[in-house]
Design an enzyme around this catalytic site. Structure first.
Site, PDB file in Angstrom:
ATOM      1  N   LYS A  83      32.969  44.394  35.925  1.00  0.00           N
ATOM      2  CA  LYS A  83      34.125  44.368  35.030  1.00  0.00           C
ATOM      3  C   LYS A  83      33.848  45.320  33.872  1.00  0.00           C
ATOM      4  CE  LYS A  83      36.988  41.051  32.414  1.00  0.00           C
ATOM      5  NZ  LYS A  83      37.201  39.634  32.039  1.00  0.00           N
ATOM      6  N   SER A 104      41.771  37.609  33.032  1.00  0.00           N
ATOM      7  CA  SER A 104      41.677  39.013  32.756  1.00  0.00           C
ATOM      8  C   SER A 104      40.831  39.817  33.737  1.00  0.00           C
ATOM      9  CB  SER A 104      41.098  39.203  31.346  1.00  0.00           C
ATOM     10  OG  SER A 104      39.765  38.716  31.287  1.00  0.00           O
ATOM     11  N   SER A 141      39.321  33.443  32.950  1.00  0.00           N
ATOM     12  CA  SER A 141      39.445  34.819  33.467  1.00  0.00           C
ATOM     13  C   SER A 141      38.631  35.166  34.700  1.00  0.00           C
ATOM     14  CB  SER A 141      39.108  35.819  32.370  1.00  0.00           C
ATOM     15  OG  SER A 141      40.226  35.987  31.533  1.00  0.00           O
TER      16      SER A 141
HETATM   17  N1  GLN Z   1      44.084  34.024  29.689  1.00  0.00           N
HETATM   18  C1  GLN Z   1      43.216  33.587  28.627  1.00  0.00           C
HETATM   19  C2  GLN Z   1      43.460  34.403  27.391  1.00  0.00           C
HETATM   20  O1  GLN Z   1      44.256  35.287  27.429  1.00  0.00           O
HETATM   21  C3  GLN Z   1      41.795  33.634  29.077  1.00  0.00           C
HETATM   22  C4  GLN Z   1      41.223  34.983  29.062  1.00  0.00           C
HETATM   23  C5  GLN Z   1      39.782  35.006  29.427  1.00  0.00           C
HETATM   24  O2  GLN Z   1      39.259  34.063  29.991  1.00  0.00           O
HETATM   25  N2  GLN Z   1      39.147  36.103  29.056  1.00  0.00           N
HETATM   26  O3  GLN Z   1      42.848  34.186  26.383  1.00  0.00           O
END
Ligand code: GLN
Length: 485
Positions: A76, A151, A175
């Site tokens: 990532k 994400s 995410s």
């Molecule tokens: N969707 C969540 C957010 O926008 C989690 C994102 C994540 O786990 N990095 O904060």
């Protein structure tokens, strides 16, 4: 060849049936096909990958190979990589090249993994659809008009499309697990502190945790074993031995395992077809000998409001380092230092990141701190207590990963609250620091459905073994998206 899992590639490499250079070339050729890649990579490191593959083949010939030697993976684009751009999905870091490797990258490199490239993601990991990326959205390989989740959407889509057998992800509120569910793969968020955050671009430091994404629980175990462990460079890293998860896959039989089913995870809000698949998976686990126990996690509905105070508060502090001076984007011809800060940040950050910084700054400001931040921390404690009570009775907790299957690109892009609700089942594990995974458990209208398993602190071995047991008896994780030959 690209159909092989990490475990299968590892065996084929050991048996001399294939070389790492051949595997790497084959996967790079797939990554170059836009109809397969679907924008899942931000940077492809082809030359470097081939050099690493050659080195892996040489190490193997010299008798120095471990289980991951020569296995190609993707990272990532939130993990710093020496000499290779780390963008974090943001214009702010579009030209940022770190002078060092994140611990996760360093360890997997030392274990012999070949890096194919850096995967697309929501900007600064803020999002659940990969649509906040400055590099554009990623397509879900199961239906290219739908989101891959976020994400870590690029990592999930790349693994599902067989561009890489495994990838790294990070999980602050879901995410790793939510994109794993939406793309039909397996993903594990480890216990907070198990995997070093050193060199992982910070979003919300008390919640962020890196982890593996792959097609099977077995492969996640192999990757976790390669990346986890104490790191003196991360002050929240836990000084404690990590189990050999790959070696423990048969040590926790499903027969007799007590699996809790929280009432609060099966209420309104879950799509009917998701519920059907989760119920079927529950049934299957029962047939494999697990004892399904009804439990309650009474503060579940408070997890989204608590998270959306804590995470932006920490983000607003972490992201203050992007000031146009030391890191990232700098505006042209600033008139003075205030203009430099303001325009660099205005130009470098996207809308969702700005929204989080504003919400977080507000929640931390004098006069509001007690009402928001302190209150959210108290809720966090209540959520942890719910889990502590539950784990005095059960070994694992089971529920859905995401309330819906992959939604159409654009559907929630302009509705932040609808987007935040995607994380309703995943966030509590982050607030409590618990390990949790998502595994494929069926389909609804041709789209994958994921089931989530949450474990007590440091129970990654048990979690992965339970998922492995389920995967020995089912073939959801073996299904491939149509048209990826
Ligand atoms: N969707 C969540 C957010 O926008 C989690 C994102 C994540 O786990 N990095 O904060």
């Amino acid at each position: 060849m690209h159909e092989q899992t990490i475990a299968e590639m590892s065996r084929a490499l050991a048996a001399g049936e294939v070389s790492s250079v051949e595997l790497t070339r084959g996967l790079l050729a797939r990554i170059e096909r836009p109809e397969l890649a679907g924008n899942s990579f931000i940077t492809v490191t082809a030359e470097q990958a081939l050099a690493e593959a050659e080195a892996a083949d040489r190490a193997r010939a010299a008798g120095q190979a471990g289980p991951l030697t020569g296995v190609p993976i993707a990272h990532k684009d939130i993990f710093c990589t020496n000499d290779v751009r780390t963008s974090c999905g943001s214009h702010m870091l579009d030209r940022f090249v770190a002078p060092y490797d994140a611990t996760v990258v360093e360890r997997l490199r030392a274990a012999g993994c070949v890096m194919l490239g850096k995967t697309n993601m929501d900007e600064f990991a803020m999002g659940s659809s990969n649509e906040t990326s400055w590099y554009g959205p990623v397509e879900n390989p199961w239906d290219r008009s739908r989101v891959p989740g976020g994400s870590s959407g690029g990592s999930a889509a790349a693994v599902a499309a067989r561009l890489a057998p495994g990838a790294t992800g990070t999980d602050t509120g879901g995410s790793i697990r939510q994109p794993a569910a939406l793309c039909g793969i397996t993903g594990l968020k480890p216990t907070y502190g198990r995997v070093s955050r050193y060199g992982m671009v910070a979003f919300a430091s008390s919640l962020d945790q890196g982890g593996p994404m792959a097609r099977t629980a077995e492969d996640c175990a192999l990757l976790l074993d390669g990346m986890a462990g104490f790191d003196p460079r991360d002050s929240t890293s836990i000084e404690r031995d990590v189990d050999d998860c790959a070696g423990a896959l048969d040590s926790y039989p499903l027969a007799g395992m007590r699996v809790g089913r929280p009432a609060e995870y099966f209420g309104d809000g879950m799509a009917a077809e998701v519920r059907e698949a989760v119920d079927a998976a529950t049934q299957q686990l029962a047939e494999l000998g697990a004892e399904i126990v009804d439990i309650s996690l009474p503060h579940t509905e408070l997890s989204i409001p608590a998270y959306y105070v804590v995470a932006p508060a920490e983000a607003s502090s972490n992201l203050s380092r992007y000031d146009g001076v030391r890191f990232g984007h700098r505006c042209a011809e600033p008139s003075d230092v205030l203009d430099l800060y303001e325009r660099s940040r205005a130009e470098g950050f996207g809308d969702e990141v700005k929204r989080r910084i504003m919400v977080g700054t507000y929640a931390l400001s004098a006069g509001y701190y007690d009402a928001y931040y302190l209150k959210a921390q108290q809720i966090r404690q209540l959520i942890s207590d719910d889990f502590r009570k539950a784990f005095s009775d059960v070994d694992l907790i089971l529920g859905p990963t995401s309330p819906t299957t992959a939604f159409p690109l654009g559907e929630r892009a302009d509705d932040p609250v609808a987007m935040y609700l995607s994380d309703v089942y995943t966030i509590a594990a982050n607030l409590a620091g618990l390990p949790a995974l998502s595994m494929p458990a069926g389909f609804a209208d041709g789209l994958p459905v994921g089931v989530q398993l949450i474990g007590d602190h440091f129970s990654e071995g048990r979690l992965l073994a339970a998922a492995h047991g389920y995967q020995q008896a089912t073939d959801w994780h073996r299904q491939a998206p149509p048209g990826i030959d």
